[in-house]
Design a protein around this motif. Structure first.
Motif, mmCIF file in Angstrom:
data_model
loop_
_atom_site.group_PDB
_atom_site.id
_atom_site.type_symbol
_atom_site.label_atom_id
_atom_site.label_comp_id
_atom_site.label_asym_id
_atom_site.label_seq_id
_atom_site.Cartn_x
_atom_site.Cartn_y
_atom_site.Cartn_z
ATOM 1 N N THR A 56 40.798 55.812 39.632
ATOM 2 C CA THR A 56 42.093 55.291 40.049
ATOM 3 C C THR A 56 41.988 53.781 40.198
ATOM 4 O O THR A 56 41.104 53.286 40.901
ATOM 5 N N VAL A 57 42.885 53.072 39.509
ATOM 6 C CA VAL A 57 42.974 51.617 39.641
ATOM 7 C C VAL A 57 44.456 51.301 39.810
ATOM 8 O O VAL A 57 45.250 51.564 38.912
ATOM 9 N N THR A 58 44.828 50.749 40.955
ATOM 10 C CA THR A 58 46.236 50.515 41.238
ATOM 11 C C THR A 58 46.738 49.228 40.585
ATOM 12 O O THR A 58 45.947 48.363 40.186
ATOM 13 N N ASN A 68 42.355 48.384 32.799
ATOM 14 C CA ASN A 68 41.584 49.153 31.815
ATOM 15 C C ASN A 68 40.135 48.689 31.756
ATOM 16 O O ASN A 68 39.227 49.498 31.583
ATOM 17 N N ARG A 69 39.903 47.393 31.909
ATOM 18 C CA ARG A 69 38.531 46.877 31.920
ATOM 19 C C ARG A 69 37.777 47.415 33.130
ATOM 20 O O ARG A 69 36.610 47.813 33.027
ATOM 21 N N ILE A 70 38.438 47.457 34.290
ATOM 22 C CA ILE A 70 37.824 48.024 35.496
ATOM 23 C C ILE A 70 37.470 49.488 35.247
ATOM 24 O O ILE A 70 36.360 49.936 35.543
ATOM 25 N N ARG A 71 38.410 50.230 34.698
ATOM 26 C CA ARG A 71 38.200 51.654 34.435
ATOM 27 C C ARG A 71 37.048 51.871 33.449
ATOM 28 O O ARG A 71 36.211 52.752 33.636
ATOM 29 N N ARG A 72 36.991 51.060 32.397
ATOM 30 C CA ARG A 72 35.906 51.204 31.410
ATOM 31 C C ARG A 72 34.546 50.911 32.022
ATOM 32 O O ARG A 72 33.562 51.590 31.715
ATOM 33 N N ARG A 73 34.460 49.893 32.884
ATOM 34 C CA ARG A 73 33.193 49.577 33.540
ATOM 35 C C ARG A 73 32.734 50.728 34.430
ATOM 36 O O ARG A 73 31.556 51.081 34.456
ATOM 37 N N LEU A 74 33.678 51.326 35.166
ATOM 38 C CA LEU A 74 33.322 52.440 36.037
ATOM 39 C C LEU A 74 32.889 53.666 35.228
ATOM 40 O O LEU A 74 31.919 54.333 35.577
ATOM 41 N N LYS A 75 33.595 53.952 34.149
ATOM 42 C CA LYS A 75 33.232 55.090 33.309
ATOM 43 C C LYS A 75 31.824 54.931 32.741
ATOM 44 O O LYS A 75 31.036 55.883 32.710
ATOM 45 N N GLU A 76 31.505 53.744 32.297
ATOM 46 C CA GLU A 76 30.183 53.497 31.726
ATOM 47 C C GLU A 76 29.099 53.598 32.792
ATOM 48 O O GLU A 76 28.010 54.121 32.535
ATOM 49 N N ALA A 77 29.378 53.115 33.993
ATOM 50 C CA ALA A 77 28.402 53.220 35.080
ATOM 51 C C ALA A 77 28.143 54.683 35.436
ATOM 52 O O ALA A 77 27.003 55.071 35.675
ATOM 53 N N VAL A 78 29.188 55.490 35.445
ATOM 54 C CA VAL A 78 29.003 56.928 35.708
ATOM 55 C C VAL A 78 28.208 57.556 34.580
ATOM 56 O O VAL A 78 27.272 58.320 34.811
ATOM 57 N N TYR A 92 35.011 64.246 42.060
ATOM 58 C CA TYR A 92 34.860 62.884 42.553
ATOM 59 C C TYR A 92 36.015 62.041 42.024
ATOM 60 O O TYR A 92 36.328 62.111 40.838
ATOM 61 N N VAL A 93 36.623 61.247 42.898
ATOM 62 C CA VAL A 93 37.620 60.270 42.477
ATOM 63 C C VAL A 93 37.112 58.901 42.924
ATOM 64 O O VAL A 93 36.820 58.697 44.103
ATOM 65 N N VAL A 94 37.002 57.982 41.972
ATOM 66 C CA VAL A 94 36.554 56.623 42.257
ATOM 67 C C VAL A 94 37.797 55.740 42.318
ATOM 68 O O VAL A 94 38.487 55.576 41.314
ATOM 69 N N VAL A 95 38.084 55.208 43.497
ATOM 70 C CA VAL A 95 39.221 54.319 43.694
ATOM 71 C C VAL A 95 38.669 52.904 43.678
ATOM 72 O O VAL A 95 37.954 52.492 44.593
ATOM 73 N N ALA A 96 38.988 52.158 42.630
ATOM 74 C CA ALA A 96 38.368 50.852 42.396
ATOM 75 C C ALA A 96 39.010 49.755 43.235
ATOM 76 O O ALA A 96 40.181 49.831 43.610
ATOM 77 N N ARG A 97 38.206 48.736 43.496
ATOM 78 C CA ARG A 97 38.697 47.487 44.069
ATOM 79 C C ARG A 97 38.554 46.417 42.996
ATOM 80 O O ARG A 97 37.833 46.558 42.021
ATOM 81 N N ARG A 98 39.231 45.312 43.176
ATOM 82 C CA ARG A 98 39.253 44.260 42.164
ATOM 83 C C ARG A 98 37.873 43.652 41.900
ATOM 84 O O ARG A 98 37.596 43.159 40.812
ATOM 85 N N ASP A 99 36.998 43.686 42.886
ATOM 86 C CA ASP A 99 35.662 43.091 42.740
ATOM 87 C C ASP A 99 34.829 43.766 41.656
ATOM 88 O O ASP A 99 33.808 43.220 41.234
ATOM 89 N N VAL A 100 35.242 44.924 41.184
ATOM 90 C CA VAL A 100 34.516 45.608 40.105
ATOM 91 C C VAL A 100 34.485 44.736 38.846
ATOM 92 O O VAL A 100 33.517 44.758 38.091
ATOM 93 N N LEU A 101 35.539 43.951 38.641
ATOM 94 C CA LEU A 101 35.600 43.089 37.444
ATOM 95 C C LEU A 101 34.508 42.031 37.423
ATOM 96 O O LEU A 101 33.958 41.726 36.370
ATOM 97 N N THR A 102 34.208 41.445 38.568
ATOM 98 C CA THR A 102 33.284 40.311 38.606
ATOM 99 C C THR A 102 31.866 40.683 39.034
ATOM 100 O O THR A 102 30.967 39.856 38.910
ATOM 101 N N ALA A 103 31.672 41.886 39.522
ATOM 102 C CA ALA A 103 30.340 42.285 39.989
ATOM 103 C C ALA A 103 29.401 42.486 38.811
ATOM 104 O O ALA A 103 29.818 42.956 37.750
ATOM 105 N N PRO A 104 28.123 42.137 38.973
ATOM 106 C CA PRO A 104 27.152 42.421 37.915
ATOM 107 C C PRO A 104 27.068 43.935 37.684
ATOM 108 O O PRO A 104 27.160 44.726 38.629
#
Length: 133
Positions: A56-58, A68-78, A92-104
């Motif tokens: 979930t990305v609001t 979509n970039r946030i979602r793709r990063r999370l999918k790949e990490a999983v 499991y539901v992963v509710v993303a925060r904006r920091d996912v974009l900039t985190a290593p």
């Protein structure tokens, strides 16, 4: 030999949550907070079923491209780092925060795996909680 997988590590498949009622059901489960995301976990009590995950990305986290970039990063990490830690029969539901974009990516993947492996602390029953009045 052509077309065969060269990865020696066995990949555990993870199913997907796709419909709104599935996502809403997981909200009733436990919540595991992290700095980059919140993970909601629901035990379906099915030990032979594969684990399922949803993302979930609001809209407050950016336009469609950024979400979509946030979602793709999370999918790949999983897929690469956290799928092995998911328990069979759990959603499991992963509710993303904006920091996912900039985190290593390594930090994102390690935190995701850590949050999935975390077991909840046992809570005391309401009757045992005494208050000083």
């Amino acid at each position: 030999m052509a077309g065969e997988l060269t990865n020696e590590r066995s990949q555990k498949t993870v199913g997907r949550l796709k419909s709104r009622p599935q996502f809403l059901a997981v909200r009733q489960g436990e919540k595991r907070k992290g700095s980059l995301f919140l993970i909601e976990v629901l035990d379906r009590k099915l030990t032979d079923a594969e684990p399922r995950v949803g993302f979930t990305v609001t809209k407050k986290h950016g336009n469609a491209v950024e979400r979509n970039r946030i979602r793709r990063r999370l999918k790949e990490a999983v897929r690469l780092h956290a799928g092995f830690a998911m328990q069979p029969g759990h959603d499991y539901v992963v509710v993303a925060r904006r920091d996912v974009l900039t985190a290593p990516f390594e930090k994102l993947a390690s935190e995701l795996a850590q949050r999935i492996e975390t077991r909840p602390k046992p809570r005391r029953p309401e009757t045992d909680r005494s208050r000083k009045v």
